[in-house]
Design a protein around this motif. Structure first.
Motif, short mmCIF file in Angstrom:
data_model
loop_
_atom_site.label_atom_id
_atom_site.label_comp_id
_atom_site.label_asym_id
_atom_site.label_seq_id
_atom_site.Cartn_x
_atom_site.Cartn_y
_atom_site.Cartn_z
N VAL A 32 -23.10 29.44 0.37
CA VAL A 32 -24.32 30.00 -0.18
C VAL A 32 -25.36 30.00 0.94
O VAL A 32 -25.68 28.95 1.49
CB VAL A 32 -24.84 29.21 -1.39
N LYS A 185 -34.32 27.88 -14.33
CA LYS A 185 -33.21 26.93 -14.42
C LYS A 185 -31.96 27.59 -14.99
O LYS A 185 -30.85 27.31 -14.54
CB LYS A 185 -33.61 25.73 -15.29
N ALA A 188 -30.46 29.63 -12.21
CA ALA A 188 -29.83 28.75 -11.22
C ALA A 188 -28.55 28.13 -11.76
O ALA A 188 -27.55 28.05 -11.04
CB ALA A 188 -30.82 27.66 -10.81
N ASP A 189 -28.57 27.71 -13.02
CA ASP A 189 -27.36 27.14 -13.62
C ASP A 189 -26.23 28.16 -13.64
O ASP A 189 -25.06 27.82 -13.40
CB ASP A 189 -27.65 26.66 -15.05
N ASN A 192 -24.90 28.53 -10.07
CA ASN A 192 -24.13 27.35 -9.71
C ASN A 192 -22.78 27.30 -10.42
O ASN A 192 -21.77 26.89 -9.85
CB ASN A 192 -24.92 26.08 -10.01
N ARG A 195 -20.15 29.36 -8.61
CA ARG A 195 -19.78 29.01 -7.24
C ARG A 195 -18.32 28.63 -7.16
O ARG A 195 -17.77 27.99 -8.06
CB ARG A 195 -20.64 27.85 -6.72
N THR A 201 -22.59 33.66 -1.75
CA THR A 201 -23.85 34.17 -2.28
C THR A 201 -24.89 34.23 -1.17
O THR A 201 -24.99 33.31 -0.35
CB THR A 201 -24.37 33.29 -3.43
N ILE A 214 -30.33 25.48 -6.47
CA ILE A 214 -29.05 26.04 -6.06
C ILE A 214 -28.48 25.33 -4.82
O ILE A 214 -27.27 25.26 -4.64
CB ILE A 214 -29.17 27.56 -5.81
N LYS A 215 -29.33 24.78 -3.97
CA LYS A 215 -28.92 24.05 -2.79
C LYS A 215 -28.02 24.88 -1.86
O LYS A 215 -26.80 24.70 -1.82
CB LYS A 215 -28.18 22.76 -3.19
N ASP A 217 -26.08 26.26 1.47
CA ASP A 217 -25.43 25.59 2.59
C ASP A 217 -26.16 25.87 3.90
O ASP A 217 -26.20 25.01 4.80
CB ASP A 217 -23.98 26.07 2.72
#
Length: 249
Positions: A32, A185, A188-189, A192, A195, A201, A214-215, A217
């Motif tokens: 990501v 949220k 984002a959920d 995630n 993934r 992404t 989302i954090k 990489d």
């Protein structure tokens, strides 16, 4: 390992004007990436070029996607090959239900891959699964695409379309724009939940709040059509605290 997406020395723009300038970007499967940058940096232009919008021009450079020259592919071929884009301002399509849109899109992708279309039962099962994933009410599927939707509903609909199409490369163009905390949220959920080690992404955003959920990489900073910095989440914190002027090449 061969990258899923490899952009080399890309110069592109619109109406003869260069917006992206000698841009390089490599995204591996399962990663990501986030691209941040001030207004007019070229973020949305990158998304437009990747999806093949005809009003954008590529002046030089190359884009290789899954080992294939992306620039030789038509927009629909890129979609069939697994590229999806969530738009900053999704358009309304009066008279077309979300169910009808997704049935046509999913079956078109299957047909392009030489596979059988889903039966009505298979399609209904898939749709129910993805709607449950995104905590969407069943009646949502009957509504006309984006007609009368709030900003949050439009963005949730975009993520639902992404879930249904199961893309290999998802491009989210300022999907967090205009969302309240709850809608953010949910989006984002959904991202995630989708993934995987095979899918990637690219998140285009101004803001830290979506990236906290989302954090990514890898984080890139785009300014004046060039990627001027690449790193981890520390870049996001620096931009949040000190602004884009604090990021130097």
């Amino acid at each position: 390992m061969t990258p899923l997406l490899e952009i080399k020395n890309l110069t592109a723009g619109i109406a003869g004007k260069e917006i992206l300038k000698d841009l390089n970007l490599s995204i591996a499967a399962g990663e990501v990436h986030a691209i941040m940058g001030p207004n007019a940096a070229g973020k949305s232009t990158l998304g437009a070029v990747l999806t093949g919008r005809p009003d954008y021009q590529v002046f030089s450079g190359s884009i290789i996607y899954k080992g294939t020259n992306l620039l030789e592919m038509k927009p629909e071929e890129r979609a069939w090959a697994g590229i999806f884009m969530s738009f900053q301002y999704p358009i309304e399509i009066p008279g077309v239900s979300i169910t009808a849109l997704m049935k046509a899109a999913v079956n078109s992708k299957l047909k392009a891959a030489g596979k059988d279309e889903l039966t009505p039962g298979e399609f209904l099962k898939l749709m129910k699964e993805k709607m449950a994933l995104l905590k969407m009410r069943p009646d949502f599927a009957k509504r006309e695409v984006n007609v009368g939707f709030s900003g949050g509903e439009k963005k949730r609909s975009e993520i639902f379309q992404m879930a249904m199409l199961d893309p290999t490369l998802s491009i989210l163009d300022e999907t967090d724009s205009g969302l309240d905390v709850d809608a953010l949220k949910i989006v984002a959920d959904g991202v995630n939940a989708l993934r995987s080690t095979e899918k990637s992404t690219l998140i285009i955003t101004h803001y830290k709040r979506l990236l906290e959920l989302i954090k990514p990489d890898v984080v890139h900073v785009l300014r004046d059509g060039r990627i001027i910095a690449t790193g981890g989440f520390e870049i996001v914190d620096k931009i949040e605290n000190e602004g884009y002027d604090s990021i130097n090449e």
